[in-house]
Write a protein that holds these residues in place. Structure first.
Motif, PDB file in Angstrom:
ATOM      1  N   MET A 165      -5.526   0.529  -1.672  1.00 54.21           N
ATOM      2  CA  MET A 165      -5.642   0.810  -3.101  1.00 54.21           C
ATOM      3  C   MET A 165      -4.842   2.055  -3.475  1.00 54.21           C
ATOM      4  N   LEU A 166      -4.914   3.073  -2.602  1.00 56.22           N
ATOM      5  CA  LEU A 166      -4.140   4.293  -2.831  1.00 56.22           C
ATOM      6  C   LEU A 166      -2.648   3.994  -2.766  1.00 56.22           C
ATOM      7  N   ALA A 167      -2.251   3.169  -1.802  1.00 52.02           N
ATOM      8  CA  ALA A 167      -0.844   2.796  -1.670  1.00 52.02           C
ATOM      9  C   ALA A 167      -0.366   2.033  -2.897  1.00 52.02           C
ATOM     10  N   ASN A 168      -1.209   1.173  -3.455  1.00 50.53           N
ATOM     11  CA  ASN A 168      -0.830   0.435  -4.661  1.00 50.53           C
ATOM     12  C   ASN A 168      -0.617   1.377  -5.843  1.00 50.53           C
TER      13      ASN A 168
ATOM     14  N   SER B 100      12.975  -0.881  -1.821  1.00 48.54           N
ATOM     15  CA  SER B 100      11.855  -1.058  -0.904  1.00 48.54           C
ATOM     16  C   SER B 100      11.018   0.208  -0.879  1.00 48.54           C
ATOM     17  N   LEU B 101       9.765   0.037  -0.487  1.00 53.32           N
ATOM     18  CA  LEU B 101       8.850   1.158  -0.345  1.00 53.32           C
ATOM     19  C   LEU B 101       7.932   0.876   0.834  1.00 53.32           C
ATOM     20  N   LEU B 102       7.642   1.926   1.572  1.00 47.36           N
ATOM     21  CA  LEU B 102       6.818   1.811   2.771  1.00 47.36           C
ATOM     22  C   LEU B 102       5.821   2.962   2.788  1.00 47.36           C
ATOM     23  N   MET B 103       4.550   2.644   3.060  1.00 51.88           N
ATOM     24  CA  MET B 103       3.549   3.677   3.282  1.00 51.88           C
ATOM     25  C   MET B 103       2.730   3.315   4.498  1.00 51.88           C
ATOM     26  N   LEU B 104       2.736   4.216   5.480  1.00 53.29           N
ATOM     27  CA  LEU B 104       1.939   4.056   6.689  1.00 53.29           C
ATOM     28  C   LEU B 104       0.978   5.235   6.784  1.00 53.29           C
ATOM     29  N   SER B 105      -0.266   4.969   7.162  1.00 50.97           N
ATOM     30  CA  SER B 105      -1.263   6.038   7.200  1.00 50.97           C
ATOM     31  C   SER B 105      -2.201   5.867   8.382  1.00 50.97           C
ATOM     32  N   ASN B 106      -2.668   6.993   8.898  1.00 48.30           N
ATOM     33  CA  ASN B 106      -3.702   6.967   9.941  1.00 48.30           C
ATOM     34  C   ASN B 106      -5.075   7.188   9.324  1.00 48.30           C
ATOM     35  N   THR B 107      -5.260   6.608   8.132  1.00 51.21           N
ATOM     36  CA  THR B 107      -6.524   6.659   7.409  1.00 51.21           C
ATOM     37  C   THR B 107      -6.938   5.230   7.063  1.00 51.21           C
ATOM     38  N   ALA B 108      -8.204   4.911   7.243  1.00 52.18           N
ATOM     39  CA  ALA B 108      -8.688   3.547   7.008  1.00 52.18           C
ATOM     40  C   ALA B 108      -8.721   3.216   5.521  1.00 52.18           C
TER      41      ALA B 108
ATOM     42  N   ASP C  58       2.860   1.965  -7.959  1.00 52.28           N
ATOM     43  CA  ASP C  58       2.971   1.986  -9.424  1.00 52.28           C
ATOM     44  C   ASP C  58       3.805   3.172  -9.892  1.00 52.28           C
ATOM     45  N   ILE C  59       3.680   4.313  -9.197  1.00 47.93           N
ATOM     46  CA  ILE C  59       4.438   5.512  -9.578  1.00 47.93           C
ATOM     47  C   ILE C  59       5.916   5.359  -9.253  1.00 47.93           C
ATOM     48  N   ILE C  60       6.214   4.820  -8.072  1.00 43.26           N
ATOM     49  CA  ILE C  60       7.606   4.776  -7.603  1.00 43.26           C
ATOM     50  C   ILE C  60       8.330   3.518  -8.080  1.00 43.26           C
ATOM     51  N   LEU C  61       7.671   2.380  -8.013  1.00 41.37           N
ATOM     52  CA  LEU C  61       8.319   1.104  -8.348  1.00 41.37           C
ATOM     53  C   LEU C  61       8.010   0.632  -9.762  1.00 41.37           C
ATOM     54  N   GLY C  62       7.049   1.283 -10.403  1.00 45.62           N
ATOM     55  CA  GLY C  62       6.629   0.833 -11.723  1.00 45.62           C
ATOM     56  C   GLY C  62       5.422  -0.072 -11.602  1.00 45.62           C
TER      57      GLY C  62
ATOM     58  N   LEU D  62       8.192  -8.420  -3.167  1.00 44.54           N
ATOM     59  CA  LEU D  62       7.388  -9.076  -2.148  1.00 44.54           C
ATOM     60  C   LEU D  62       6.724  -7.996  -1.306  1.00 44.54           C
ATOM     61  N   SER D  63       5.553  -8.293  -0.805  1.00 42.17           N
ATOM     62  CA  SER D  63       4.807  -7.246  -0.116  1.00 42.17           C
ATOM     63  C   SER D  63       3.932  -7.825   0.978  1.00 42.17           C
ATOM     64  N   HIS D  64       3.475  -6.927   1.841  1.00 48.19           N
ATOM     65  CA  HIS D  64       2.438  -7.248   2.815  1.00 48.19           C
ATOM     66  C   HIS D  64       1.803  -5.940   3.253  1.00 48.19           C
ATOM     67  N   GLY D  65       0.497  -5.958   3.376  1.00 45.42           N
ATOM     68  CA  GLY D  65      -0.229  -4.792   3.849  1.00 45.42           C
ATOM     69  C   GLY D  65      -1.085  -5.154   5.028  1.00 45.42           C
ATOM     70  N   GLY D  66      -1.718  -4.139   5.594  1.00 45.13           N
ATOM     71  CA  GLY D  66      -2.592  -4.392   6.728  1.00 45.13           C
ATOM     72  C   GLY D  66      -3.501  -3.217   7.004  1.00 45.13           C
ATOM     73  N   ASP D  67      -4.628  -3.504   7.609  1.00 47.19           N
ATOM     74  CA  ASP D  67      -5.581  -2.481   8.026  1.00 47.19           C
ATOM     75  C   ASP D  67      -5.951  -2.710   9.479  1.00 47.19           C
ATOM     76  N   ALA D  68      -5.925  -1.639  10.246  1.00 47.03           N
ATOM     77  CA  ALA D  68      -6.447  -1.661  11.608  1.00 47.03           C
ATOM     78  C   ALA D  68      -7.589  -0.650  11.651  1.00 47.03           C
ATOM     79  N   ALA D  69      -8.113  -0.361  12.817  1.00 47.49           N
ATOM     80  CA  ALA D  69      -9.221   0.590  12.924  1.00 47.49           C
ATOM     81  C   ALA D  69      -8.696   1.995  12.647  1.00 47.49           C
ATOM     82  N   GLY D  70      -8.833   2.426  11.382  1.00 48.53           N
ATOM     83  CA  GLY D  70      -8.386   3.763  11.020  1.00 48.53           C
ATOM     84  C   GLY D  70      -6.928   3.857  10.643  1.00 48.53           C
ATOM     85  N   PHE D  71      -6.248   2.734  10.458  1.00 49.23           N
ATOM     86  CA  PHE D  71      -4.844   2.745  10.048  1.00 49.23           C
ATOM     87  C   PHE D  71      -4.649   1.816   8.857  1.00 49.23           C
ATOM     88  N   SER D  72      -3.680   2.139   8.013  1.00 51.59           N
ATOM     89  CA  SER D  72      -3.323   1.292   6.878  1.00 51.59           C
ATOM     90  C   SER D  72      -1.805   1.215   6.798  1.00 51.59           C
ATOM     91  N   SER D  73      -1.308   0.063   6.371  1.00 49.52           N
ATOM     92  CA  SER D  73       0.138  -0.092   6.177  1.00 49.52           C
ATOM     93  C   SER D  73       0.396  -0.917   4.927  1.00 49.52           C
TER      94      SER D  73
END
Length: 594
Positions: free
Chosen positions: A346-349, A334-342, A353-357, A312-323
């Motif tokens: 797609m990169l997180a997905n 579980s896997l978590l990726m948080l970034s201060n890049t807009a 694929d690398i970590i979870l298959g 199960l998953s959920h993502g989000g985008d704010a102004a210049g942030f991605s989760s």
């Protein structure tokens, strides 16, 4: 309670830590041209097993990303809403399958097209039928935020589908659910979440307050983090606020986000601190919406992906942030990726694929549903049917074309190969729609069922007409300029006698040019997070195009009745009228008047 949280989210070494760490670090470095910074955490059995920190929280001043960096969650905030709703359901204060309207102030929802009940489950599954809400969702000024009730009244979108019929991601629906939590609990949603989620999990570095007014310390730490575009360019206006905050205002540290995931994947046989019983967590994470082929699409607000297990998953985008958050109730990974890049979902997905298959769809095999049968034009069901911003959806169809093989499709350079009957998968990893599951009704393909939103098959004539109108609008601009320039040049060289028809025609062309400039300013200002009400003068000016055209026709008729008009004059006058027709058609078709 803090001790409990520490036990639930302990950190321990993993046997595969070194190999995986090299792979993840290499992946992050390889994508460094498009990634300013990121925090990545992997969890197993309710505990952090590995963590990676890459890049900078402030490139210009060399501040690195670390455990203390404050990230914005964006739409992933909605997970807090669904957990809160399930907590109230566990206490018997809320029923997920009953109409929400009795829970709202009388007459609260004024734009409903259908009388069918809207349930909390509809809100979780994003199929309550609402179009996209785009009015004043964000502001650059915290003092301009509204209370949740006022913002929902102001930003209510049109309901364009019957409840339960079409899945279309709805920020408004999630915010309505947060408002229902407020109504039942009698406290603001941010207070409810702080007491019943953050405090229980020891998430001492997270807030969901719309302006972080309850945690000025976290607001100060957030101000130390800069946000960047996908090309590492600094985003000056990266601090935005939303009044519909239950759907997008959470921010906190990566470790706190990991604690949150730990609570959703407790050790086998143990209950989550979020609920009184293990059965409530099981119900929250049980399937609630399916794809046409029977695969799980949603689990009470969490989006489903079949990898080595059901995640199960959920993502989000704010102004210049991605989760991006992933977790498996089956394997407790579980896997978590948080970034201060807009825009890094797609990169997180790809990292997932690398970590979870990779996602598992089924065996590669041809079947029912040939590419020829499926090819056509599909529009997103998530559309703004209420404002000028609907132009984005109108001009962004998915156009699928059949390839030489019966089992191949293409769209925007991506090739899709059939995996199973009516299921096609993109060959490359960069496709905006990696998987296409087609919907059949009465034996005919009627749409695509994808995560977050469905797509509706539409006759080719509709997008062709809209593109033709857009092309005509574009050609009208130089045509008007040429007409005005030619008239001015003729007047300067030949000094012709005064002609009432020429005056009317030139006035019409000049007004058309002003209307085009007005629309350009409207679209530019619309991208700058200015308030919707501040755009009202532009809407009024565009709406005036119809009475102006009527006045033009009357004036031309009167002039022609009172004097003879040369054929050349008549031709140029008709041309000016056509300019106005094109502009009025664009104003109406793309709702540039509201």
């Amino acid at each position: 309670m803090l001790a409990t949280a520490a036990i639930i989210c302990a950190v321990f070494p993993s046997a595969s830590a070194y190999a995986s760490q090299v792979d993840v670090n290499a992946f992050l470095r390889e994508n460094g041209s498009y990634l300013s910074g990121a925090a990545v955490m992997r969890l197993e059995d309710g505990a952090v097993s590995q963590e990676w920190y890459y890049g900078s929280a402030d490139i210009e001043n060399g501040k690195p990303i670390d455990r203390d960096t404050i990230f914005e969650w964006g739409s992933a905030t909605e997970m807090l809403v669904w957990i809160s709703a399930m907590q109230l359901a566990e206490d018997g204060a809320l029923k997920l399958d009953e109409d929400i309207r009795p829970l709202l102030p009388e007459g609260f929802l004024k734009k409903l097209k259908y009388g069918d009940p809207i349930t909390v489950l509809n809100l979780m599954n994003h199929n309550a039928g609402w179009g996209d809400a785009t009015k004043d969702i964000y502001t650059l000024w915290p003092e301009k935020t509204l209370n949740l009730e006022s913002s929902l009244i102001k930003m209510e979108p049109l309901q364009i589908y019957p409840p339960g019929r079409v899945c279309a991601y709805s920020t408004y629906g999630a915010a309505i659910a947060g408002f229902i939590v407020e109504r039942i609990s009698s406290v603001p949603f941010y207070e409810y979440a702080a007491e019943n989620i953050f405090k229980k999990l020891g998430m001492l570095e997270t807030t969901v307050h719309p302006t972080q007014g309850d945690r000025p310390d976290l607001a100060a730490r957030r101000s130390l983090v800069k946000a960047y575009t996908g090309f590492r360019a600094y985003m000056a206006n990266n601090r935005v606020y939303t009044s519909m905050y239950p759907a997008g205002s959470a921010m906190g540290s990566a470790l706190d986000a990991a604690k949150f995931l730990c609570a959703l994947t407790p050790p086998e046989g143990e209950a989550s601190p979020l609920f009184k019983s293990k059965e409530t967590l099981d119900k929250l994470l049980a399937p609630s919406l399916y794809y046409p082929d029977g695969a799980v699409k949603n689990a009470h607000g969490f989006w489903a992906e079949q990898r080595n297990a059901l995640f199960l998953s959920h993502g989000g985008d704010a102004a210049g942030f991605s989760s991006c958050f992933w977790f498996s109730p089956e394997t407790r990974e579980s896997l978590l990726m948080l970034s201060n890049t807009a825009g890094k979902s797609m990169l997180a997905n790809r990292l997932a694929d690398i970590i979870l298959g990779p996602e598992i769809i089924g065996s590669e095999a041809k079947g029912e549903g040939t590419a020829e049968e499926i090819s056509g034009v599909y529009f997103s069901a998530r559309q703004d049917a209420d404002t000028y911003q609907g132009i984005i959806y109108k001009l962004s169809p998915v156009i699928l074309t059949a390839q030489s093989e019966d089992s191949a499709l293409s769209w925007l350079g991506s090739n899709y190969i059939q995996q199973a009957p009516y299921i096609f998968k993109a060959e490359d990893e960069y496709s905006a729609l990696p998987l296409l599951r087609f919907v059949l009704e009465d034996g005919a393909v009627t749409g695509i069922s994808s995560p977050y939103e469905d797509y509706i098959k539409t006759p080719m004539l509709l997008p062709l007409a809209e593109y033709f109108l857009l092309l005509a609008y574009a050609f009208t601009i130089p045509a008007i300029i040429i007409c005005l320039a030619a008239s001015g040049l003729r007047k300067a060289i030949r000094k012709p006698a005064k002609s009432p028809m020429r005056v009317i025609r030139n006035s019409a062309n000049f007004i058309c040019l002003l209307l085009i400039m007005n629309t350009a300013i409207l679209l530019i200002r619309g991208l700058s997070l200015e308030s919707y009400s501040s755009l009202a003068p532009h809407f009024i000016i565009n709406a005036c195009s119809i009475p102006i055209f009527a006045a033009y026709l009357i004036a031309c008729r009167l002039v022609r009745a009172m004097s003879d008009v040369k054929k050349s004059e008549l031709f140029l006058t008709i041309t000016a009228g056509l300019h106005m027709v094109v502009i009025i058609a664009a104003v109406a078709a793309f709702q540039l008047w509201k």
